[in-house]
Motif scaffolding. Structure first.
Motif, mmCIF file in Angstrom:
data_model
loop_
_atom_site.group_PDB
_atom_site.id
_atom_site.type_symbol
_atom_site.label_atom_id
_atom_site.label_comp_id
_atom_site.label_asym_id
_atom_site.label_seq_id
_atom_site.Cartn_x
_atom_site.Cartn_y
_atom_site.Cartn_z
ATOM 1 N N PRO A 155 0.832 -1.207 0.000
ATOM 2 C CA PRO A 155 0.000 0.000 0.000
ATOM 3 C C PRO A 155 0.866 1.257 0.000
ATOM 4 O O PRO A 155 1.909 1.301 0.653
ATOM 5 C CB PRO A 155 -0.796 -0.126 1.303
ATOM 6 N N VAL A 156 0.446 2.250 -0.754
ATOM 7 C CA VAL A 156 1.139 3.538 -0.813
ATOM 8 C C VAL A 156 0.193 4.603 -0.283
ATOM 9 O O VAL A 156 -0.956 4.705 -0.729
ATOM 10 C CB VAL A 156 1.572 3.882 -2.251
ATOM 11 N N GLN A 157 0.659 5.395 0.674
ATOM 12 C CA GLN A 157 -0.130 6.470 1.256
ATOM 13 C C GLN A 157 0.350 7.821 0.730
ATOM 14 O O GLN A 157 1.476 7.954 0.245
ATOM 15 C CB GLN A 157 -0.025 6.436 2.788
ATOM 16 N N GLN A 158 -0.526 8.821 0.840
ATOM 17 C CA GLN A 158 -0.152 10.168 0.431
ATOM 18 C C GLN A 158 1.105 10.611 1.167
ATOM 19 O O GLN A 158 1.239 10.419 2.373
ATOM 20 C CB GLN A 158 -1.293 11.149 0.726
ATOM 21 N N GLN A 160 4.078 9.400 0.633
ATOM 22 C CA GLN A 160 5.085 8.352 0.509
ATOM 23 C C GLN A 160 5.595 8.252 -0.924
ATOM 24 O O GLN A 160 4.886 8.592 -1.873
ATOM 25 C CB GLN A 160 4.508 6.983 0.880
ATOM 26 N N SER A 201 4.034 7.277 -6.249
ATOM 27 C CA SER A 201 3.490 8.199 -5.252
ATOM 28 C C SER A 201 1.979 8.281 -5.453
ATOM 29 O O SER A 201 1.439 7.769 -6.431
ATOM 30 C CB SER A 201 4.130 9.586 -5.389
ATOM 31 N N GLN A 203 -1.889 7.545 -3.746
ATOM 32 C CA GLN A 203 -2.516 6.644 -2.780
ATOM 33 C C GLN A 203 -3.148 5.477 -3.526
ATOM 34 O O GLN A 203 -4.008 5.671 -4.387
ATOM 35 C CB GLN A 203 -3.581 7.369 -1.948
ATOM 36 N N THR A 205 -2.419 0.854 -4.341
ATOM 37 C CA THR A 205 -1.692 -0.387 -4.072
ATOM 38 C C THR A 205 -0.872 -0.799 -5.284
ATOM 39 O O THR A 205 -1.322 -0.686 -6.421
ATOM 40 C CB THR A 205 -2.670 -1.522 -3.705
#
Length: 228
Positions: A155-158, A160, A201, A203, A205
């Motif tokens: 998972p990628v979050q804002q 990151q 980058s 938000q 997956t």
């Protein structure tokens, strides 16, 4: 449609139970066994879309559509390379991007075409194009994709930035943005044993694979006999 996955993660096989009239689109060569289903072969998304996918996306010009017969049937599918498989439900108005060669099957309402990943992709050792999966009927569609090795979801979050080697990317959501670059400076790029990477980058997956077919090929090439 019901799914059963066996022999994960090294030699995964997917069995789909189809109701009467229920259909699934399958990449040629993925069928292992089946009972009471009919098969129809068509170009993928029409002639020009199919030609584009074959030329640029590394996928077949044709897709096989398997439909459950009277009383229902089943079909078992497996990828060509040892590894795992998974699926993703593409919601209306959304897209899933899949690395070339990783698309295995989908529900009948899923459309696919190719997406150019930029000129830097030409130097990554991988395809310059991704397969783009989406629906146009206002309904969600399910996409089945495979990997070489096991699959891991990241998972990628804002805020990151997640960096993945281009050869290990299997799929990612359209809510992510990416840039293709290198790890470290030019010296590291030339002599560090790492190729180009994708910096994600936004938000959403990313799904990665634990092995790289290009890496396996580079190991095997010195052992392949050559004619004089």
């Amino acid at each position: 449609m019901e799914e059963q996955v066996e022999f994960q993660p090294a030699y995964a096989m997917l069995t789909l139970s189809l109701a009467a009239g229920e259909a699934v689109r399958v990449e040629p060569g993925a069928m292992v066994a089946q009972e009471n289903v009919t098969m129809e072969t068509k170009s993928s998304g029409g002639f020009f879309k199919g030609l584009k996918k074959m030329a640029f996306g590394g996928e077949s010009f044709f897709l096989n559509t398997f439909t459950g017969g009277a009383g229902g049937g089943w079909i078992s599918l497996a990828p060509s390379a040892p590894g795992d498989l998974a699926w993703f439900d593409v919601q209306p108005g959304r897209q899933l991007f899949i690395q070339s060669g990783s698309f295995m099957a989908s529900t009948s309402n899923v459309q696919t075409d190719t997406q150019f990943q930029g000129l830097k992709g030409a130097f990554s050792g991988e395809s310059m194009f991704f397969i783009r999966a989406y629906t146009e009927d206002g309904m969600p569609g399910r996409v089945y994709y495979n990997s070489y090795g096991a699959i891991k979801a990241i998972p990628v979050q804002q805020g990151q930035t997640v960096t993945v080697d281009t050869g290990h990317v299997v799929a990612f959501e359209d809510t992510l943005q990416y840039q293709i670059g290198k790890v470290g400076g030019m010296k590291s790029f030339m002599f560090g044993g790492e190729g180009l990477v994708m910096n994600f980058s936004g938000q959403g997956t990313i799904w990665i694979q634990t092995r790289n077919l290009s890496g396996l090929a580079s190991i095997l090439i010195p052992f392949i006999p050559t004619s004089n």
